[in-house]
Write a protein that holds these residues in place. Structure first.
Motif, PDB file in Angstrom:
ATOM      1  N   SER A 165       0.703  -1.167   0.029  1.00  0.00           N
ATOM      2  CA  SER A 165      -0.081  -0.073   0.310  1.00  0.00           C
ATOM      3  C   SER A 165       0.912   1.363   0.024  1.00  0.00           C
ATOM      4  N   GLY A 166       2.284   0.943  -0.225  1.00  0.00           N
ATOM      5  CA  GLY A 166       3.260   2.491   0.208  1.00  0.00           C
ATOM      6  C   GLY A 166       4.228   2.359  -1.331  1.00  0.00           C
ATOM      7  N   THR A 167       5.043   3.175  -1.103  1.00  0.00           N
ATOM      8  CA  THR A 167       5.763   3.176  -2.090  1.00  0.00           C
ATOM      9  C   THR A 167       7.301   3.118  -1.635  1.00  0.00           C
ATOM     10  N   ARG A 168       7.889   2.052  -2.855  1.00  0.00           N
ATOM     11  CA  ARG A 168       9.607   2.341  -2.561  1.00  0.00           C
ATOM     12  C   ARG A 168      10.627   3.043  -3.367  1.00  0.00           C
ATOM     13  N   VAL A 169      11.481   3.641  -2.822  1.00  0.00           N
ATOM     14  CA  VAL A 169      11.722   4.952  -3.299  1.00  0.00           C
ATOM     15  C   VAL A 169      13.326   4.702  -4.339  1.00  0.00           C
ATOM     16  N   ALA A 170      13.185   5.305  -5.053  1.00  0.00           N
ATOM     17  CA  ALA A 170      14.735   4.382  -6.000  1.00  0.00           C
ATOM     18  C   ALA A 170      15.621   6.134  -6.226  1.00  0.00           C
ATOM     19  N   VAL A 171      17.000   6.164  -6.232  1.00  0.00           N
ATOM     20  CA  VAL A 171      17.663   6.942  -5.911  1.00  0.00           C
ATOM     21  C   VAL A 171      18.490   7.253  -6.887  1.00  0.00           C
ATOM     22  N   TYR A 172      18.832   7.228  -7.985  1.00  0.00           N
ATOM     23  CA  TYR A 172      20.708   8.155  -8.704  1.00  0.00           C
ATOM     24  C   TYR A 172      20.929   9.589  -9.480  1.00  0.00           C
ATOM     25  N   ALA A 173      21.795   9.765  -8.243  1.00  0.00           N
ATOM     26  CA  ALA A 173      22.336  11.580  -8.309  1.00  0.00           C
ATOM     27  C   ALA A 173      24.221  11.070  -8.567  1.00  0.00           C
ATOM     28  N   ARG A 174      24.091  11.931 -10.045  1.00  0.00           N
ATOM     29  CA  ARG A 174      25.421  12.267 -10.551  1.00  0.00           C
ATOM     30  C   ARG A 174      25.366  12.870 -10.845  1.00  0.00           C
ATOM     31  N   SER A 175      26.650  14.085 -10.216  1.00  0.00           N
ATOM     32  CA  SER A 175      27.445  14.857 -10.905  1.00  0.00           C
ATOM     33  C   SER A 175      28.214  14.998 -12.185  1.00  0.00           C
ATOM     34  N   ARG A 176      28.221  15.412 -13.057  1.00  0.00           N
ATOM     35  CA  ARG A 176      28.432  16.023 -14.752  1.00  0.00           C
ATOM     36  C   ARG A 176      29.880  15.687 -14.842  1.00  0.00           C
ATOM     37  N   TYR A 177      30.245  16.679 -14.102  1.00  0.00           N
ATOM     38  CA  TYR A 177      31.641  17.069 -14.544  1.00  0.00           C
ATOM     39  C   TYR A 177      32.600  16.795 -13.488  1.00  0.00           C
ATOM     40  N   LEU A 178      32.192  16.804 -12.070  1.00  0.00           N
ATOM     41  CA  LEU A 178      33.321  16.575 -10.884  1.00  0.00           C
ATOM     42  C   LEU A 178      33.414  14.928 -10.830  1.00  0.00           C
ATOM     43  N   SER A 179      34.742  14.698 -10.375  1.00  0.00           N
ATOM     44  CA  SER A 179      34.903  13.028 -10.825  1.00  0.00           C
ATOM     45  C   SER A 179      34.373  12.428  -9.320  1.00  0.00           C
ATOM     46  N   TYR A 180      33.992  13.691  -8.233  1.00  0.00           N
ATOM     47  CA  TYR A 180      33.640  12.879  -6.502  1.00  0.00           C
ATOM     48  C   TYR A 180      32.234  13.813  -6.664  1.00  0.00           C
ATOM     49  N   LEU A 181      30.878  13.215  -5.794  1.00  0.00           N
ATOM     50  CA  LEU A 181      29.528  13.432  -5.627  1.00  0.00           C
ATOM     51  C   LEU A 181      29.771  14.712  -4.119  1.00  0.00           C
ATOM     52  N   PRO A 182      30.180  15.974  -4.554  1.00  0.00           N
ATOM     53  CA  PRO A 182      30.069  16.772  -3.176  1.00  0.00           C
ATOM     54  C   PRO A 182      29.237  16.315  -2.159  1.00  0.00           C
ATOM     55  N   ALA A 183      29.653  16.994  -0.916  1.00  0.00           N
ATOM     56  CA  ALA A 183      29.151  16.253   0.098  1.00  0.00           C
ATOM     57  C   ALA A 183      27.624  17.318   0.303  1.00  0.00           C
ATOM     58  N   SER A 184      27.565  18.538  -0.351  1.00  0.00           N
ATOM     59  CA  SER A 184      26.320  18.789  -0.708  1.00  0.00           C
ATOM     60  C   SER A 184      25.441  18.441  -1.333  1.00  0.00           C
TER      61      SER A 184
END
Length: 160
Positions: free
Chosen positions: A111-130
């Motif tokens: 009766s609910g929802t599972r949330v899938a997320v994919y975040a990525r930075s286009r140019y930086l080689s790391y995902l900033p903490a912010s």
């Protein structure tokens, strides 16, 4: 060539590189992806939550409306592609305006929802903490808005 001339050339070159990175168009076929089918990257500029994504005790259409509100109230964030239960938002960094793409997929589960997320930075080689904190903040805001709503059934502790 004087030092002043060299400094001006360096500043102009940096400005051209910044403008290229900031204003290069982003193709939705490359950046609007399904978090469930994307291959996990070894690069540290990716954040991927699939089965370990949060469970929310509301149907997907209600979660989608709340997620849209949360995302669009985030500074420098706009809808990029998709609709309904699969959306991608683009957030630009405060100083240079470099893009980070965040794709969500809402999966009906009971009766609910599972949330899938994919975040990525286009140019930086790391995902900033912010950026990581932004995604975690969106999820926390979704959870807290649901948990404080009267009439919503309690969520099992392991689901959050």
């Amino acid at each position: 060539m004087s030092l002043a001339d060299l400094l001006i050339l360096v500043l102009v070159a940096l400005g051209v590189v910044w403008a290229f990175l900031r204003y290069t168009p982003s193709d939705s076929q490359d950046w609007h992806v399904d978090p469930l089918s994307v291959r996990k990257s070894r690069r540290p500029n990716h954040l991927l939550l699939r089965e370990d994504g949060p469970y929310l005790p509301l149907p997907p259409h209600q979660v989608a409306a709340r997620l849209e509100a949360v995302a669009l109230h985030t500074p420098r964030t706009s809808a990029f592609a998709g609709e309904g239960f699969q959306r991608t938002w683009i957030t630009r960094s405060a100083v240079l305006g470099l893009p980070t793409f965040t794709s969500f997929r809402l999966i009906p589960e009971g009766s609910g929802t599972r949330v899938a997320v994919y975040a990525r930075s286009r140019y930086l080689s790391y995902l900033p903490a912010s950026e990581r904190a932004r995604v975690e903040g969106w999820l926390a805001t979704l959870k807290s808005s649901i948990l404080t709503e009267p009439g919503v059934p309690p969520t099992p502790p392991h689901a959050l």
